[in-house]
Design a protein around this motif. Sequence first.
Motif, PDB file in Angstrom:
ATOM      1  N   ASP A  74       0.835  -1.209   0.000  1.00 47.05           N
ATOM      2  CA  ASP A  74       0.000   0.000   0.000  1.00 47.05           C
ATOM      3  C   ASP A  74       0.869   1.258   0.000  1.00 47.05           C
ATOM      4  N   LEU A  75       1.862   1.224   0.870  1.00 45.71           N
ATOM      5  CA  LEU A  75       2.703   2.414   1.031  1.00 45.71           C
ATOM      6  C   LEU A  75       3.479   2.752  -0.235  1.00 45.71           C
ATOM      7  N   VAL A  76       4.176   1.772  -0.790  1.00 41.44           N
ATOM      8  CA  VAL A  76       5.042   2.094  -1.931  1.00 41.44           C
ATOM      9  C   VAL A  76       4.232   2.435  -3.180  1.00 41.44           C
ATOM     10  N   VAL A  77       3.103   1.759  -3.346  1.00 40.45           N
ATOM     11  CA  VAL A  77       2.287   2.066  -4.526  1.00 40.45           C
ATOM     12  C   VAL A  77       1.715   3.479  -4.406  1.00 40.45           C
TER      13      VAL A  77
ATOM     14  N   ALA B 218       3.033   5.884  -2.790  1.00 42.77           N
ATOM     15  CA  ALA B 218       4.163   6.804  -2.915  1.00 42.77           C
ATOM     16  C   ALA B 218       4.505   7.043  -4.381  1.00 42.77           C
ATOM     17  N   VAL B 219       4.630   5.956  -5.125  1.00 44.54           N
ATOM     18  CA  VAL B 219       5.010   6.107  -6.527  1.00 44.54           C
ATOM     19  C   VAL B 219       3.903   6.822  -7.306  1.00 44.54           C
ATOM     20  N   ALA B 220       2.650   6.526  -6.983  1.00 45.63           N
ATOM     21  CA  ALA B 220       1.541   7.191  -7.679  1.00 45.63           C
ATOM     22  C   ALA B 220       1.556   8.691  -7.400  1.00 45.63           C
ATOM     23  N   GLN B 221       1.650   9.051  -6.131  1.00 48.62           N
ATOM     24  CA  GLN B 221       1.539  10.467  -5.788  1.00 48.62           C
ATOM     25  C   GLN B 221       2.743  11.270  -6.273  1.00 48.62           C
ATOM     26  N   VAL B 222       3.930  10.763  -6.029  1.00 51.43           N
ATOM     27  CA  VAL B 222       5.119  11.505  -6.433  1.00 51.43           C
ATOM     28  C   VAL B 222       5.194  11.574  -7.967  1.00 51.43           C
ATOM     29  N   GLY B 223       4.781  10.506  -8.633  1.00 48.34           N
ATOM     30  CA  GLY B 223       4.751  10.502 -10.096  1.00 48.34           C
ATOM     31  C   GLY B 223       3.823  11.577 -10.650  1.00 48.34           C
ATOM     32  N   GLU B 224       2.635  11.679 -10.070  1.00 47.39           N
ATOM     33  CA  GLU B 224       1.696  12.707 -10.528  1.00 47.39           C
ATOM     34  C   GLU B 224       2.226  14.114 -10.284  1.00 47.39           C
ATOM     35  N   GLU B 225       2.832  14.311  -9.130  1.00 40.03           N
ATOM     36  CA  GLU B 225       3.400  15.633  -8.839  1.00 40.03           C
ATOM     37  C   GLU B 225       4.503  15.995  -9.816  1.00 40.03           C
ATOM     38  N   GLN B 226       5.308  14.994 -10.168  1.00 41.31           N
ATOM     39  CA  GLN B 226       6.413  15.253 -11.091  1.00 41.31           C
ATOM     40  C   GLN B 226       5.889  15.700 -12.464  1.00 41.31           C
ATOM     41  N   LEU B 227       4.826  15.041 -12.921  1.00 36.54           N
ATOM     42  CA  LEU B 227       4.262  15.415 -14.217  1.00 36.54           C
ATOM     43  C   LEU B 227       3.614  16.797 -14.142  1.00 36.54           C
ATOM     44  N   ALA B 228       2.955  17.100 -13.014  1.00 42.61           N
ATOM     45  CA  ALA B 228       2.348  18.423 -12.844  1.00 42.61           C
ATOM     46  C   ALA B 228       3.425  19.508 -12.862  1.00 42.61           C
ATOM     47  N   GLU B 229       4.541  19.220 -12.213  1.00 44.37           N
ATOM     48  CA  GLU B 229       5.692  20.136 -12.170  1.00 44.37           C
ATOM     49  C   GLU B 229       6.223  20.391 -13.587  1.00 44.37           C
ATOM     50  N   LEU B 230       6.296  19.323 -14.366  1.00 42.37           N
ATOM     51  CA  LEU B 230       6.769  19.428 -15.744  1.00 42.37           C
ATOM     52  C   LEU B 230       5.865  20.353 -16.558  1.00 42.37           C
TER      53      LEU B 230
ATOM     54  N   ALA C 102       8.651  -6.476  -8.778  1.00 40.02           N
ATOM     55  CA  ALA C 102       7.360  -7.023  -9.212  1.00 40.02           C
ATOM     56  C   ALA C 102       7.523  -8.095 -10.284  1.00 40.02           C
ATOM     57  N   SER C 103       8.634  -8.041 -11.027  1.00 42.05           N
ATOM     58  CA  SER C 103       8.818  -9.036 -12.091  1.00 42.05           C
ATOM     59  C   SER C 103       9.066 -10.427 -11.514  1.00 42.05           C
ATOM     60  N   THR C 104       9.383 -10.517 -10.226  1.00 43.34           N
ATOM     61  CA  THR C 104       9.567 -11.837  -9.605  1.00 43.34           C
ATOM     62  C   THR C 104       8.659 -11.995  -8.376  1.00 43.34           C
ATOM     63  N   ASP C 105       7.603 -11.170  -8.268  1.00 45.45           N
ATOM     64  CA  ASP C 105       6.759 -11.166  -7.069  1.00 45.45           C
ATOM     65  C   ASP C 105       5.319 -10.856  -7.504  1.00 45.45           C
ATOM     66  N   SER C 106       4.513 -11.931  -7.620  1.00 44.82           N
ATOM     67  CA  SER C 106       3.193 -11.746  -8.235  1.00 44.82           C
ATOM     68  C   SER C 106       2.248 -10.893  -7.371  1.00 44.82           C
ATOM     69  N   LYS C 107       2.458 -10.890  -6.067  1.00 51.43           N
ATOM     70  CA  LYS C 107       1.617 -10.077  -5.184  1.00 51.43           C
ATOM     71  C   LYS C 107       1.865  -8.588  -5.458  1.00 51.43           C
ATOM     72  N   LEU C 108       3.124  -8.233  -5.559  1.00 44.01           N
ATOM     73  CA  LEU C 108       3.475  -6.844  -5.859  1.00 44.01           C
ATOM     74  C   LEU C 108       3.039  -6.477  -7.275  1.00 44.01           C
ATOM     75  N   LEU C 109       3.201  -7.418  -8.195  1.00 44.72           N
ATOM     76  CA  LEU C 109       2.812  -7.166  -9.580  1.00 44.72           C
ATOM     77  C   LEU C 109       1.330  -6.803  -9.685  1.00 44.72           C
ATOM     78  N   ALA C 110       0.502  -7.512  -8.902  1.00 50.22           N
ATOM     79  CA  ALA C 110      -0.944  -7.287  -8.973  1.00 50.22           C
ATOM     80  C   ALA C 110      -1.322  -5.847  -8.604  1.00 50.22           C
ATOM     81  N   VAL C 111      -0.629  -5.272  -7.626  1.00 49.19           N
ATOM     82  CA  VAL C 111      -0.952  -3.890  -7.267  1.00 49.19           C
ATOM     83  C   VAL C 111      -0.236  -2.875  -8.155  1.00 49.19           C
ATOM     84  N   LEU C 112       0.885  -3.289  -8.713  1.00 41.53           N
ATOM     85  CA  LEU C 112       1.702  -2.339  -9.461  1.00 41.53           C
ATOM     86  C   LEU C 112       1.280  -2.189 -10.932  1.00 41.53           C
ATOM     87  N   ALA C 113       0.816  -3.273 -11.538  1.00 45.20           N
ATOM     88  CA  ALA C 113       0.529  -3.241 -12.981  1.00 45.20           C
ATOM     89  C   ALA C 113      -0.481  -2.151 -13.366  1.00 45.20           C
TER      90      ALA C 113
END
Lengths: 207, 207
Positions: free
Chosen positions: A57-60, A62-74, A114-125
Amino acid sequence: MREPQQERSRTTRRRLVEAAVECLAARGWHGTTVAMVAEQAGVSRGAAQHHFPTREDLVVAAVAQVGEEQLAELRKQVELLPGGTSRSEAVAEMLLNLYTGPMFRAALQLWVAASTDSKLLAVLAPLEARVGREAHRVALELLGADESRPGVRETVQATLDLARGLGLANLLTDDTRRRRRIVRQWARMLEPALAGTLPEPMGTRFL
Amino acid sequence: MREPQQERSRTTRRRLVEAAVECLAARGWHGTTVAMVAEQAGVSRGAAQHHFPTREDLVVAAVAQVGEEQLAELRKQVELLPGGTSRSEAVAEMLLNLYTGPMFRAALQLWVAASTDSKLLAVLAPLEARVGREAHRVALELLGADESRPGVRETVQATLDLARGLGLANLLTDDTRRRRRIVRQWARMLEPALAGTLPEPMGTRFL
Protein backbone atom coordinates in the motif's frame (compact mmCIF):
# COMPACT_ATOMS: atom_id res chain seq x y z
CA MET A 1 -11.42 20.47 15.69
CA ARG A 2 -11.81 18.46 12.44
CA GLU A 3 -9.90 20.78 10.16
CA PRO A 4 -6.56 20.68 11.98
CA GLN A 5 -6.83 16.92 12.33
CA GLN A 6 -7.39 16.46 8.61
CA GLU A 7 -4.51 18.81 8.02
CA ARG A 8 -2.29 16.79 10.36
CA SER A 9 -3.32 13.59 8.68
CA ARG A 10 -2.40 14.98 5.27
CA THR A 11 0.99 16.11 6.55
CA THR A 12 1.68 12.67 8.00
CA ARG A 13 0.71 10.99 4.75
CA ARG A 14 2.90 13.33 2.73
CA ARG A 15 5.91 12.72 4.97
CA LEU A 16 5.46 8.95 4.70
CA VAL A 17 5.12 9.08 0.94
CA GLU A 18 8.27 11.15 0.52
CA ALA A 19 10.25 8.98 2.91
CA ALA A 20 9.06 5.87 1.06
CA VAL A 21 10.42 7.16 -2.26
CA GLU A 22 13.77 7.99 -0.65
CA CYS A 23 13.93 4.64 1.10
CA LEU A 24 13.10 2.67 -2.05
CA ALA A 25 15.63 4.60 -4.13
CA ALA A 26 18.37 4.16 -1.53
CA ARG A 27 17.71 0.64 -0.22
CA GLY A 28 15.49 -1.11 -2.75
CA TRP A 29 12.28 -3.04 -2.20
CA HIS A 30 13.97 -5.62 0.01
CA GLY A 31 15.35 -2.89 2.25
CA THR A 32 12.03 -1.02 2.62
CA THR A 33 9.55 -1.71 5.43
CA VAL A 34 6.69 0.38 6.82
CA ALA A 35 8.51 0.62 10.18
CA MET A 36 11.69 1.88 8.54
CA VAL A 37 9.85 4.45 6.45
CA ALA A 38 7.90 5.61 9.51
CA GLU A 39 11.12 6.15 11.42
CA GLN A 40 12.69 8.06 8.55
CA ALA A 41 9.56 10.22 8.26
CA GLY A 42 9.46 10.93 12.01
CA VAL A 43 6.01 9.34 12.25
CA SER A 44 4.94 6.73 14.82
CA ARG A 45 4.71 3.18 13.57
CA GLY A 46 1.04 3.05 14.58
CA ALA A 47 0.18 6.17 12.61
CA ALA A 48 2.07 4.83 9.60
CA GLN A 49 0.17 1.56 9.72
CA HIS A 50 -3.11 3.44 10.06
CA HIS A 51 -2.41 5.17 6.74
CA PHE A 52 -0.76 2.23 5.01
CA PRO A 53 -1.54 -1.24 6.42
CA THR A 54 1.03 -3.02 4.21
CA ARG A 55 4.26 -2.00 2.52
CA GLU A 56 2.62 -2.67 -0.85
CA ASP A 57 0.00 0.00 0.00
CA LEU A 58 2.70 2.41 1.03
CA VAL A 59 5.04 2.09 -1.93
CA VAL A 60 2.29 2.07 -4.53
CA ALA A 61 0.73 5.21 -3.02
CA ALA A 62 4.16 6.80 -2.91
CA VAL A 63 5.01 6.11 -6.53
CA ALA A 64 1.54 7.19 -7.68
CA GLN A 65 1.54 10.47 -5.79
CA VAL A 66 5.12 11.50 -6.43
CA GLY A 67 4.75 10.50 -10.10
CA GLU A 68 1.70 12.71 -10.53
CA GLU A 69 3.40 15.63 -8.84
CA GLN A 70 6.41 15.25 -11.09
CA LEU A 71 4.26 15.42 -14.22
CA ALA A 72 2.35 18.42 -12.84
CA GLU A 73 5.69 20.14 -12.17
CA LEU A 74 6.77 19.43 -15.74
CA ARG A 75 3.60 21.04 -17.12
CA LYS A 76 4.36 24.17 -15.05
CA GLN A 77 7.98 24.38 -16.23
CA VAL A 78 6.84 24.20 -19.81
CA GLU A 79 4.80 27.37 -19.44
CA LEU A 80 8.08 29.16 -18.78
CA LEU A 81 9.65 27.93 -22.03
CA PRO A 82 10.39 30.25 -24.93
CA GLY A 83 8.03 29.78 -27.85
CA GLY A 84 9.29 28.87 -31.31
CA THR A 85 12.75 27.94 -32.41
CA SER A 86 14.64 26.65 -29.38
CA ARG A 87 11.56 25.06 -27.86
CA SER A 88 11.95 21.59 -29.35
CA GLU A 89 15.39 21.09 -27.81
CA ALA A 90 14.20 22.42 -24.44
CA VAL A 91 11.22 20.04 -24.49
CA ALA A 92 13.40 17.11 -25.59
CA GLU A 93 15.73 17.88 -22.68
CA MET A 94 12.89 17.96 -20.16
CA LEU A 95 11.41 14.71 -21.41
CA LEU A 96 14.71 12.84 -21.68
CA ASN A 97 15.67 13.96 -18.16
CA LEU A 98 12.33 12.76 -16.79
CA TYR A 99 13.61 9.45 -15.45
CA THR A 100 16.99 10.43 -14.04
CA GLY A 101 15.96 11.28 -10.46
CA PRO A 102 15.11 9.46 -7.21
CA MET A 103 11.49 9.00 -8.32
CA PHE A 104 12.55 6.76 -11.22
CA ARG A 105 15.04 4.90 -9.02
CA ALA A 106 12.24 4.15 -6.58
CA ALA A 107 9.83 3.05 -9.33
CA LEU A 108 12.51 0.92 -10.97
CA GLN A 109 13.14 -0.92 -7.70
CA LEU A 110 9.44 -1.73 -7.62
CA TRP A 111 9.13 -2.78 -11.27
CA VAL A 112 12.07 -5.11 -10.97
CA ALA A 113 10.83 -6.59 -7.68
CA ALA A 114 7.36 -7.02 -9.21
CA SER A 115 8.82 -9.04 -12.09
CA THR A 116 9.57 -11.84 -9.60
CA ASP A 117 6.76 -11.17 -7.07
CA SER A 118 3.19 -11.75 -8.23
CA LYS A 119 1.62 -10.08 -5.18
CA LEU A 120 3.47 -6.84 -5.86
CA LEU A 121 2.81 -7.17 -9.58
CA ALA A 122 -0.94 -7.29 -8.97
CA VAL A 123 -0.95 -3.89 -7.27
CA LEU A 124 1.70 -2.34 -9.46
CA ALA A 125 0.53 -3.24 -12.98
CA PRO A 126 -2.56 -0.97 -13.03
CA LEU A 127 -0.50 1.90 -11.58
CA GLU A 128 2.25 1.43 -14.15
CA ALA A 129 -0.34 1.55 -16.94
CA ARG A 130 -1.96 4.71 -15.53
CA VAL A 131 1.32 6.58 -14.98
CA GLY A 132 2.48 5.51 -18.46
CA ARG A 133 -0.69 6.89 -20.09
CA GLU A 134 -0.36 10.14 -18.15
CA ALA A 135 3.30 10.55 -19.16
CA HIS A 136 2.27 9.98 -22.78
CA ARG A 137 -0.40 12.68 -22.52
CA VAL A 138 2.07 15.18 -21.04
CA ALA A 139 4.72 14.38 -23.68
CA LEU A 140 2.16 14.84 -26.46
CA GLU A 141 1.15 18.20 -25.06
CA LEU A 142 4.72 19.45 -24.55
CA LEU A 143 5.82 18.36 -28.01
CA GLY A 144 2.70 19.93 -29.54
CA ALA A 145 2.35 16.68 -31.49
CA ASP A 146 -0.62 15.72 -33.67
CA GLU A 147 -1.26 12.00 -33.25
CA SER A 148 -3.56 11.80 -36.26
CA ARG A 149 -0.42 12.00 -38.44
CA PRO A 150 1.11 8.59 -39.23
CA GLY A 151 4.10 7.73 -37.07
CA VAL A 152 3.59 10.56 -34.56
CA ARG A 153 2.14 8.36 -31.83
CA GLU A 154 5.09 5.95 -32.15
CA THR A 155 7.54 8.87 -32.10
CA VAL A 156 6.10 10.15 -28.81
CA GLN A 157 6.18 6.61 -27.38
CA ALA A 158 9.79 6.19 -28.53
CA THR A 159 10.68 9.48 -26.79
CA LEU A 160 9.43 8.12 -23.46
CA ASP A 161 10.98 4.68 -23.99
CA LEU A 162 14.28 6.40 -24.80
CA ALA A 163 13.87 8.49 -21.64
CA ARG A 164 13.44 5.32 -19.58
CA GLY A 165 16.49 3.77 -21.24
CA LEU A 166 18.46 6.92 -20.35
CA GLY A 167 17.17 6.63 -16.79
CA LEU A 168 18.62 3.13 -16.68
CA ALA A 169 21.94 4.33 -18.11
CA ASN A 170 22.06 6.92 -15.31
CA LEU A 171 21.49 4.35 -12.58
CA LEU A 172 25.05 3.21 -11.92
CA THR A 173 27.04 6.19 -13.23
CA ASP A 174 26.41 9.88 -13.82
CA ASP A 175 25.44 9.93 -17.49
CA THR A 176 24.66 13.67 -17.74
CA ARG A 177 27.25 14.67 -20.37
CA ARG A 178 26.52 11.83 -22.77
CA ARG A 179 22.78 12.40 -22.32
CA ARG A 180 23.12 16.08 -23.22
CA ARG A 181 24.56 15.19 -26.61
CA ILE A 182 21.82 12.62 -27.20
CA VAL A 183 19.17 15.24 -26.33
CA ARG A 184 20.54 17.58 -28.99
CA GLN A 185 20.46 14.89 -31.68
CA TRP A 186 17.04 13.70 -30.55
CA ALA A 187 15.59 17.20 -30.94
CA ARG A 188 16.82 17.20 -34.55
CA MET A 189 15.36 13.75 -35.23
CA LEU A 190 12.02 14.74 -33.69
CA GLU A 191 11.31 17.69 -35.95
CA PRO A 192 10.73 15.85 -39.26
CA ALA A 193 9.16 12.86 -37.45
CA LEU A 194 6.52 15.06 -35.79
CA ALA A 195 6.03 17.32 -38.81
CA GLY A 196 5.39 14.29 -41.01
CA THR A 197 8.24 15.25 -43.36
CA LEU A 198 10.34 12.08 -43.03
CA PRO A 199 11.14 10.52 -46.40
CA GLU A 200 9.12 7.42 -47.30
CA PRO A 201 10.82 4.23 -46.11
CA MET A 202 13.23 2.90 -48.71
CA GLY A 203 11.34 -0.38 -48.90
CA THR A 204 8.16 1.35 -50.07
CA ARG A 205 9.91 3.53 -52.59
CA PHE A 206 11.83 0.86 -54.42
CA LEU A 207 9.89 -2.37 -54.14
CA MET B 1 43.33 -37.80 -19.01
CA ARG B 2 43.62 -33.98 -19.04
CA GLU B 3 41.51 -33.34 -22.10
CA PRO B 4 38.27 -34.93 -20.87
CA GLN B 5 38.68 -33.26 -17.49
CA GLN B 6 39.02 -29.82 -19.08
CA GLU B 7 36.04 -30.64 -21.22
CA ARG B 8 34.02 -31.65 -18.16
CA SER B 9 35.06 -28.51 -16.36
CA ARG B 10 33.89 -26.35 -19.27
CA THR B 11 30.56 -28.15 -19.35
CA THR B 12 30.07 -27.62 -15.62
CA ARG B 13 30.89 -23.94 -15.96
CA ARG B 14 28.50 -23.52 -18.87
CA ARG B 15 25.66 -25.21 -16.98
CA LEU B 16 26.21 -22.98 -13.95
CA VAL B 17 26.33 -19.84 -16.04
CA GLU B 18 23.09 -20.67 -17.84
CA ALA B 19 21.31 -21.63 -14.62
CA ALA B 20 22.51 -18.38 -13.01
CA VAL B 21 20.91 -16.28 -15.77
CA GLU B 22 17.64 -18.21 -15.43
CA CYS B 23 17.68 -17.95 -11.67
CA LEU B 24 18.39 -14.19 -11.68
CA ALA B 25 15.69 -13.53 -14.26
CA ALA B 26 13.11 -15.60 -12.37
CA ARG B 27 13.96 -14.84 -8.73
CA GLY B 28 16.09 -11.71 -8.68
CA TRP B 29 19.39 -11.06 -6.96
CA HIS B 30 17.94 -11.63 -3.50
CA GLY B 31 16.60 -15.02 -4.57
CA THR B 32 19.85 -16.20 -6.16
CA THR B 33 22.53 -18.15 -4.25
CA VAL B 34 25.41 -20.34 -5.47
CA ALA B 35 23.77 -23.36 -3.80
CA MET B 36 20.45 -22.75 -5.55
CA VAL B 37 22.08 -22.25 -8.95
CA ALA B 38 24.17 -25.41 -8.43
CA GLU B 39 21.04 -27.42 -7.71
CA GLN B 40 19.26 -26.03 -10.76
CA ALA B 41 22.30 -26.81 -12.92
CA GLY B 42 22.58 -30.37 -11.58
CA VAL B 43 26.09 -29.63 -10.30
CA SER B 44 27.40 -30.41 -6.80
CA ARG B 45 27.68 -27.48 -4.45
CA GLY B 46 31.40 -28.13 -4.04
CA ALA B 47 32.04 -28.08 -7.79
CA ALA B 48 30.02 -24.87 -8.09
CA GLN B 49 32.05 -23.21 -5.36
CA HIS B 50 35.26 -24.37 -6.98
CA HIS B 51 34.32 -22.49 -10.15
CA PHE B 52 32.66 -19.52 -8.44
CA PRO B 53 33.64 -18.88 -4.81
CA THR B 54 30.99 -16.14 -4.30
CA ARG B 55 27.64 -15.35 -5.86
CA GLU B 56 29.11 -12.08 -7.15
CA ASP B 57 31.69 -14.11 -9.12
CA LEU B 58 28.98 -16.34 -10.47
CA VAL B 59 26.47 -13.75 -11.62
CA VAL B 60 29.07 -11.42 -13.10
CA ALA B 61 30.62 -14.30 -15.08
CA ALA B 62 27.14 -15.34 -16.17
CA VAL B 63 26.11 -11.93 -17.43
CA ALA B 64 29.47 -11.40 -19.15
CA GLN B 65 29.48 -14.75 -20.94
CA VAL B 66 25.83 -14.86 -21.96
CA GLY B 67 26.00 -11.20 -23.05
CA GLU B 68 28.96 -11.90 -25.33
CA GLU B 69 27.27 -14.94 -26.82
CA GLN B 70 24.13 -12.92 -27.50
CA LEU B 71 26.09 -10.28 -29.41
CA ALA B 72 28.00 -12.97 -31.36
CA GLU B 73 24.65 -14.57 -32.26
CA LEU B 74 23.37 -11.19 -33.48
CA ARG B 75 26.40 -10.76 -35.75
CA LYS B 76 25.68 -14.18 -37.28
CA GLN B 77 21.98 -13.42 -37.86
CA VAL B 78 22.90 -10.23 -39.65
CA GLU B 79 24.87 -12.14 -42.27
CA LEU B 80 21.58 -13.77 -43.27
CA LEU B 81 19.85 -10.41 -43.83
CA PRO B 82 18.86 -9.19 -47.28
CA GLY B 83 21.04 -6.37 -48.54
CA GLY B 84 19.58 -3.02 -49.51
CA THR B 85 16.08 -1.71 -49.07
CA SER B 86 14.44 -3.66 -46.26
CA ARG B 87 17.67 -4.00 -44.31
CA SER B 88 17.30 -0.93 -42.11
CA GLU B 89 13.97 -2.10 -40.69
CA ALA B 90 15.32 -5.61 -40.12
CA VAL B 91 18.36 -4.22 -38.31
CA ALA B 92 16.22 -1.83 -36.25
CA GLU B 93 14.05 -4.79 -35.26
CA MET B 94 17.03 -6.87 -34.16
CA LEU B 95 18.54 -4.05 -32.15
CA LEU B 96 15.29 -2.96 -30.51
CA ASN B 97 14.51 -6.57 -29.56
CA LEU B 98 17.96 -6.98 -28.04
CA TYR B 99 16.87 -6.42 -24.43
CA THR B 100 13.55 -8.25 -24.32
CA GLY B 101 14.77 -11.69 -23.23
CA PRO B 102 15.87 -13.46 -20.03
CA MET B 103 19.43 -12.14 -20.43
CA PHE B 104 18.26 -8.54 -19.98
CA ARG B 105 15.99 -9.52 -17.11
CA ALA B 106 18.95 -11.10 -15.36
CA ALA B 107 21.22 -8.11 -16.01
CA LEU B 108 18.50 -5.70 -14.90
CA GLN B 109 18.14 -7.52 -11.59
CA LEU B 110 21.87 -7.04 -11.07
CA TRP B 111 21.99 -3.38 -12.12
CA VAL B 112 19.16 -2.51 -9.80
CA ALA B 113 20.63 -4.49 -6.89
CA ALA B 114 24.02 -2.84 -7.53
CA SER B 115 22.45 0.62 -7.24
CA THR B 116 21.97 -0.05 -3.51
CA ASP B 117 24.90 -2.46 -2.92
CA SER B 118 28.41 -1.04 -3.27
CA LYS B 119 30.11 -4.46 -3.17
CA LEU B 120 28.10 -5.65 -6.16
CA LEU B 121 28.55 -2.30 -7.89
CA ALA B 122 32.34 -2.61 -7.69
CA VAL B 123 32.34 -5.87 -9.67
CA LEU B 124 29.50 -4.90 -11.98
CA ALA B 125 30.50 -1.40 -13.12
CA PRO B 126 33.50 -2.44 -15.27
CA LEU B 127 31.45 -5.26 -16.81
CA GLU B 128 28.56 -2.92 -17.61
CA ALA B 129 30.96 -0.51 -19.33
CA ARG B 130 32.57 -3.33 -21.35
CA VAL B 131 29.28 -4.88 -22.46
CA GLY B 132 27.94 -1.41 -23.31
CA ARG B 133 30.95 -0.65 -25.54
CA GLU B 134 30.64 -4.01 -27.25
CA ALA B 135 26.91 -3.50 -27.91
CA HIS B 136 27.74 -0.10 -29.40
CA ARG B 137 30.34 -1.63 -31.72
CA VAL B 138 27.88 -4.29 -32.90
CA ALA B 139 25.12 -1.72 -33.45
CA LEU B 140 27.46 0.49 -35.46
CA GLU B 141 28.45 -2.44 -37.63
CA LEU B 142 24.87 -3.64 -38.21
CA LEU B 143 23.61 -0.17 -39.04
CA GLY B 144 26.57 0.41 -41.35
CA ALA B 145 26.91 3.79 -39.65
CA ASP B 146 29.78 6.25 -40.15
CA GLU B 147 30.56 7.88 -36.80
CA SER B 148 32.69 10.60 -38.34
CA ARG B 149 29.41 12.25 -39.47
CA PRO B 150 27.97 14.66 -36.90
CA GLY B 151 25.15 13.17 -34.86
CA VAL B 152 25.70 9.58 -35.98
CA ARG B 153 27.37 8.46 -32.76
CA GLU B 154 24.49 9.90 -30.72
CA THR B 155 21.95 8.24 -33.02
CA VAL B 156 23.55 4.83 -32.47
CA GLN B 157 23.67 5.46 -28.71
CA ALA B 158 20.01 6.53 -28.73
CA THR B 159 19.12 3.31 -30.57
CA LEU B 160 20.61 1.24 -27.75
CA ASP B 161 19.13 3.43 -25.00
CA LEU B 162 15.75 3.12 -26.69
CA ALA B 163 16.27 -0.65 -26.84
CA ARG B 164 16.93 -0.73 -23.09
CA GLY B 165 13.84 1.38 -22.46
CA LEU B 166 11.82 -1.08 -24.55
CA GLY B 167 13.34 -3.91 -22.52
CA LEU B 168 12.02 -2.21 -19.41
CA ALA B 169 8.57 -1.75 -20.97
CA ASN B 170 8.54 -5.48 -21.70
CA LEU B 171 9.36 -6.43 -18.11
CA LEU B 172 5.86 -6.53 -16.58
CA THR B 173 3.70 -7.03 -19.68
CA ASP B 174 4.18 -8.45 -23.17
CA ASP B 175 4.92 -5.33 -25.20
CA THR B 176 5.57 -7.06 -28.56
CA ARG B 177 2.80 -5.43 -30.62
CA ARG B 178 3.48 -1.87 -29.51
CA ARG B 179 7.23 -2.43 -29.98
CA ARG B 180 6.70 -3.62 -33.55
CA ARG B 181 5.09 -0.31 -34.50
CA ILE B 182 7.88 1.64 -32.78
CA VAL B 183 10.48 -0.39 -34.71
CA ARG B 184 8.86 0.60 -38.01
CA GLN B 185 8.89 4.30 -37.13
CA TRP B 186 12.41 4.07 -35.73
CA ALA B 187 13.71 2.60 -39.00
CA ARG B 188 12.27 5.65 -40.81
CA MET B 189 13.82 8.08 -38.32
CA LEU B 190 17.21 6.35 -38.56
CA GLU B 191 17.67 6.75 -42.29
CA PRO B 192 18.12 10.55 -42.49
CA ALA B 193 19.90 10.64 -39.10
CA LEU B 194 22.53 8.15 -40.26
CA ALA B 195 22.77 9.55 -43.79
CA GLY B 196 23.40 13.03 -42.40
CA THR B 197 20.39 14.45 -44.28
CA LEU B 198 18.41 15.76 -41.29
CA PRO B 199 17.48 19.43 -41.67
CA GLU B 200 19.55 21.88 -39.61
CA PRO B 201 18.03 22.50 -36.19
CA MET B 202 15.47 25.31 -36.24
CA GLY B 203 17.47 27.25 -33.63
CA THR B 204 20.48 27.51 -35.91
CA ARG B 205 18.51 28.46 -38.97
CA PHE B 206 16.47 31.27 -37.51
CA LEU B 207 18.40 32.81 -34.64
